[in-house]
Design a protein around this motif. Sequence first.
Motif, PDB file in Angstrom:
ATOM      1  N   GLY A   1       0.804  -1.221   0.000  1.00 25.79           N
ATOM      2  CA  GLY A   1       0.000   0.000   0.000  1.00 25.79           C
ATOM      3  C   GLY A   1       0.835   1.268   0.000  1.00 25.79           C
ATOM      4  O   GLY A   1       2.039   1.259   0.275  1.00 25.79           O
ATOM      5  N   ASP A   2       0.148   2.362  -0.277  1.00 25.39           N
ATOM      6  CA  ASP A   2       0.782   3.680  -0.306  1.00 25.39           C
ATOM      7  C   ASP A   2       0.717   4.273   1.103  1.00 25.39           C
ATOM      8  O   ASP A   2      -0.070   5.172   1.395  1.00 25.39           O
ATOM      9  CB  ASP A   2       0.034   4.565  -1.311  1.00 25.39           C
ATOM     10  N   ASN A   3       1.570   3.756   1.981  1.00 28.47           N
ATOM     11  CA  ASN A   3       1.525   4.122   3.394  1.00 28.47           C
ATOM     12  C   ASN A   3       2.271   5.428   3.678  1.00 28.47           C
ATOM     13  O   ASN A   3       2.939   5.974   2.804  1.00 28.47           O
ATOM     14  CB  ASN A   3       2.105   2.973   4.224  1.00 28.47           C
ATOM     15  N   TYR A   4       2.168   5.901   4.928  1.00 33.74           N
ATOM     16  CA  TYR A   4       2.747   7.185   5.302  1.00 33.74           C
ATOM     17  C   TYR A   4       4.211   7.043   5.710  1.00 33.74           C
ATOM     18  O   TYR A   4       4.653   7.618   6.685  1.00 33.74           O
ATOM     19  CB  TYR A   4       1.954   7.803   6.446  1.00 33.74           C
ATOM     20  N   GLY A   5       4.964   6.250   4.971  1.00 34.21           N
ATOM     21  CA  GLY A   5       6.365   6.025   5.292  1.00 34.21           C
ATOM     22  C   GLY A   5       6.740   4.585   4.998  1.00 34.21           C
ATOM     23  O   GLY A   5       5.989   3.827   4.373  1.00 34.21           O
TER      24      GLY A   5
ATOM     25  N   THR B   1      -4.505   1.981   4.131  1.00 29.97           N
ATOM     26  CA  THR B   1      -3.147   2.487   4.302  1.00 29.97           C
ATOM     27  C   THR B   1      -2.932   2.685   5.799  1.00 29.97           C
ATOM     28  O   THR B   1      -3.887   2.775   6.569  1.00 29.97           O
ATOM     29  CB  THR B   1      -2.927   3.825   3.573  1.00 29.97           C
ATOM     30  N   VAL B   2      -1.682   2.758   6.206  1.00 29.24           N
ATOM     31  CA  VAL B   2      -1.384   2.913   7.631  1.00 29.24           C
ATOM     32  C   VAL B   2      -0.448   4.095   7.861  1.00 29.24           C
ATOM     33  O   VAL B   2       0.351   4.459   6.997  1.00 29.24           O
ATOM     34  CB  VAL B   2      -0.761   1.628   8.233  1.00 29.24           C
TER      35      VAL B   2
END
Length: 270
Positions: free
Chosen positions: A24-28, A56-57
């Motif tokens: 996924g397009d996660n925050y890091g 996403t996480v």
Amino acid sequence: MATYAGKTYTNGNVPASILAPLDGDNYGNAVLRLDAAESYNRARAEVKAKTGVVLTVRGWNRSYAEQVTFYLQRHRRAGAGDRVCCYWNGVPYVFTGTAHAAPPGTSNHGWGLAVDVVDFGGVGNFSHPRRVASIAILKKHGWTDDEGRGSIREPWHLVYNPAKDTQKNATPTLIPASTGGFMADLTEKQQRQMFHNVNQTEEVVRRLEEDMEARREADLKHQRASAARERLLVEGMKTLAGSVGVDPKTIERLLADAFKNITITLSTEA
């Protein structure tokens, strides 16, 4: 202390060798312990396939130093008369943030077993539509919300419990049965890894197909333009031949013979 895959470690110090990335397009650079990552990735794939919700996480494995940073951003040492919320190293602290952070060395994030899901409801709101659509699937893959439903009241906070993962030994359903003997030669672990790889490359394949389609369309336009130029050339030569007293059929035949020896090469390279 915890032990997994032969590695013994403390909270906030999960060895890199037993961490794996999350899809996924996660925050890091989102990673979890191997079993938790494998579970999250297959749960995410099922949620997307069955509900259309794309997870996403913004929270995952946290080192001890990261836990200290999070904690001090949301707490301060308690003074006289303050309402104490928790203790760290025997020192009382007061909660000052909008979302809690466990005392460093005690967080499930520090074991590589917890995620904070994006857009899953605010504090105390467990009825967010995305959450309602996803939570049953996540739970059967071992993702619990007991801690989130506790005193912290965080709908986005989920913790992986291997004992509650009813899907970890399930045969991947996206691998075609028609592969027959090839599948019979694979271990269950290899099948699950193939399933994971399919999910990881799904977006890449889609983009490649779109790019190939665009290139095919460009090639067709080029071919149509070349054919149009060829027709104009032939008609122009026939008209010119007629104007100077040469049989146009002769010119047309000569041009046709010449075009037979022309090779057109189309390249898909940028």
